[in-house]
Design an enzyme around this catalytic site. Structure first.
Site, PDB file in Angstrom:
ATOM      1  N   GLY A 106       0.805  -1.206   0.000  1.00 36.17           N
ATOM      2  CA  GLY A 106       0.000   0.000   0.000  1.00 36.17           C
ATOM      3  C   GLY A 106       0.842   1.261   0.000  1.00 36.17           C
ATOM      4  O   GLY A 106       0.577   2.216  -0.725  1.00 36.17           O
ATOM      5  N   SER A 159      -0.036  -4.660   5.358  1.00 35.96           N
ATOM      6  CA  SER A 159      -0.159  -4.748   6.810  1.00 35.96           C
ATOM      7  C   SER A 159      -1.616  -4.999   7.163  1.00 35.96           C
ATOM      8  O   SER A 159      -2.526  -4.697   6.387  1.00 35.96           O
ATOM      9  CB  SER A 159       0.342  -3.465   7.471  1.00 35.96           C
ATOM     10  OG  SER A 159      -0.368  -2.343   6.985  1.00 35.96           O
ATOM     11  N   ARG A 196      -0.344  -8.763  -3.379  1.00 33.02           N
ATOM     12  CA  ARG A 196      -0.405  -7.686  -2.394  1.00 33.02           C
ATOM     13  C   ARG A 196       0.465  -8.059  -1.199  1.00 33.02           C
ATOM     14  O   ARG A 196       0.369  -9.168  -0.662  1.00 33.02           O
ATOM     15  CB  ARG A 196      -1.853  -7.445  -1.956  1.00 33.02           C
ATOM     16  CG  ARG A 196      -1.960  -6.560  -0.723  1.00 33.02           C
ATOM     17  CD  ARG A 196      -3.326  -5.973  -0.521  1.00 33.02           C
ATOM     18  NE  ARG A 196      -3.595  -5.678   0.884  1.00 33.02           N
ATOM     19  CZ  ARG A 196      -3.007  -4.708   1.590  1.00 33.02           C
ATOM     20  NH1 ARG A 196      -2.098  -3.939   1.018  1.00 33.02           N
ATOM     21  NH2 ARG A 196      -3.308  -4.516   2.861  1.00 33.02           N
ATOM     22  N   ARG A 255       6.506  -0.322   9.799  1.00 32.36           N
ATOM     23  CA  ARG A 255       5.627  -0.781   8.724  1.00 32.36           C
ATOM     24  C   ARG A 255       6.261  -0.573   7.359  1.00 32.36           C
ATOM     25  O   ARG A 255       5.926  -1.270   6.398  1.00 32.36           O
ATOM     26  CB  ARG A 255       4.269  -0.073   8.812  1.00 32.36           C
ATOM     27  CG  ARG A 255       3.437  -0.553  10.001  1.00 32.36           C
ATOM     28  CD  ARG A 255       1.999  -0.072   9.927  1.00 32.36           C
ATOM     29  NE  ARG A 255       1.867   1.361  10.160  1.00 32.36           N
ATOM     30  CZ  ARG A 255       1.764   1.929  11.360  1.00 32.36           C
ATOM     31  NH1 ARG A 255       1.831   1.181  12.442  1.00 32.36           N
ATOM     32  NH2 ARG A 255       1.615   3.229  11.475  1.00 32.36           N
ATOM     33  N   ARG A 296       7.141   1.790   1.240  1.00 29.31           N
ATOM     34  CA  ARG A 296       7.426   0.355   1.332  1.00 29.31           C
ATOM     35  C   ARG A 296       7.791  -0.188  -0.038  1.00 29.31           C
ATOM     36  O   ARG A 296       8.667  -1.055  -0.163  1.00 29.31           O
ATOM     37  CB  ARG A 296       6.235  -0.409   1.908  1.00 29.31           C
ATOM     38  CG  ARG A 296       6.585  -1.846   2.309  1.00 29.31           C
ATOM     39  CD  ARG A 296       5.383  -2.611   2.841  1.00 29.31           C
ATOM     40  NE  ARG A 296       4.795  -1.896   3.950  1.00 29.31           N
ATOM     41  CZ  ARG A 296       3.506  -1.941   4.254  1.00 29.31           C
ATOM     42  NH1 ARG A 296       2.665  -2.641   3.499  1.00 29.31           N
ATOM     43  NH2 ARG A 296       3.036  -1.281   5.282  1.00 29.31           N
ATOM     44  N   ARG A 323       1.676  11.076  -8.841  1.00 32.47           N
ATOM     45  CA  ARG A 323       1.082  11.252  -7.508  1.00 32.47           C
ATOM     46  C   ARG A 323       1.960  10.671  -6.410  1.00 32.47           C
ATOM     47  O   ARG A 323       1.476  10.338  -5.318  1.00 32.47           O
ATOM     48  CB  ARG A 323      -0.312  10.645  -7.443  1.00 32.47           C
ATOM     49  CG  ARG A 323      -1.329  11.319  -8.359  1.00 32.47           C
ATOM     50  CD  ARG A 323      -2.685  10.654  -8.260  1.00 32.47           C
ATOM     51  NE  ARG A 323      -3.648  11.330  -9.133  1.00 32.47           N
ATOM     52  CZ  ARG A 323      -4.815  11.804  -8.730  1.00 32.47           C
ATOM     53  NH1 ARG A 323      -5.184  11.684  -7.477  1.00 32.47           N
ATOM     54  NH2 ARG A 323      -5.625  12.397  -9.580  1.00 32.47           N
TER      55      ARG A 323
END
Length: 238
Positions: free
Chosen positions: A21, A91, A88, A220, A25, A44
């Site tokens: 996401g 978290s 995917r 994360r 990461r 973006r």
């Protein structure tokens, strides 16, 4: 071709994409694990990288948060960039009290009350499934690396902060037996099924609804390396 949300050129994105996401990461995975890495899109600030892992091409692209966001990016990857597989790497908040921080969950299904699929093509089913082939690769990769994991249904929620108690934790735990909650996989699995592609989801427990523990934003981004290693091994498996 490029899209309004992805400036990569044809051929710059691999057939298999790891999709966290968080854009940071994605950057961490690309810079830590891939070789010959190239930033192929940053529209973006949603970073997309392509490189090689053990000599095989792999891309990593962020999805942003929530089903509308991953719905856009995954649809475009499948439809316009001819991507075959999206894994995917996310978290999740633990529902099951036996899940500790950093435990790994591989989704075998995703339940959601989201209207994403209904609005997208009129499909009102509340459960979506990942690719059996990709899940077998994830299971095998985890076993070969000696990394324990759980597998089961997950809950894909539209709301991070929910004040609606009509379908509370007890329903997801005791009726559906969901292991954890996140916000993207239902839409990803729907898009894969719709377009005849493959999708899977591997998650790291970052906090717990039942145990009142959580990781930091920095953790994360960078500390979920076991999940990343499993996903990368699965990405290049034959």
């Amino acid at each position: 071709m490029s899209t309004p949300h992805n400036s990569a050129k044809p051929g710059q994105i691999a057939k298999t994409v790891l999709m966290p996401g968080d854009p940071l990461r994605a950057k961490f995975i690309a810079e830590t694990f891939l070789e010959n890495t190239e930033l192929v899109s940053s529209v973006r600030n949603v970073y997309a990288y392509t490189g090689t892992y053990k000599g095989k091409p792999v891309s990593v692209m962020a999805s942003g948060m929530g089903m509308p966001s991953i719905g856009i990016y995954s649809y475009e990857l499948y439809r316009f960039y001819d991507v075959d597989n999206i894994i995917r790497v996310g978290s999740a908040g633990g529902y099951d009290k036996d899940l500790a921080l950093y435990d790994i969950v591989i989704a075998d299904s995703a339940y959601s009350d989201s209207s994403y699929a209904a609005k997208q093509n009129g499909d009102i089913r509340k459960i979506r499934f990942p690719s059996e082939e990709l899940n077998k690769r994830l299971f095998a990769a985890a076993d070969s690396l000696g990394i324990p994991f759980r597998s089961g249904m997950i809950h894909s929620s539209d709301c991070f902060y929910s004040e609606d108690n009509t379908a509370g934790l007890e329903y997801y735990l005791d009726v559906l037996h969901c292991l954890c909650t996140e916000m993207e996989s239902f839409a990803l699995f729907h898009n894969a099924e719709l377009l005849g592609k493959k999708a899977a989801c591997i998650l790291t427990i970052s906090d717990s609804v039942t145990n009142d523990v959580q990781t930091t934003p920095q953790e994360r981004e960078t500390a979920f390396t076991n999940m990343m290693k499993i996903a990368l091994e699965a990405a290049i498996a034959e």
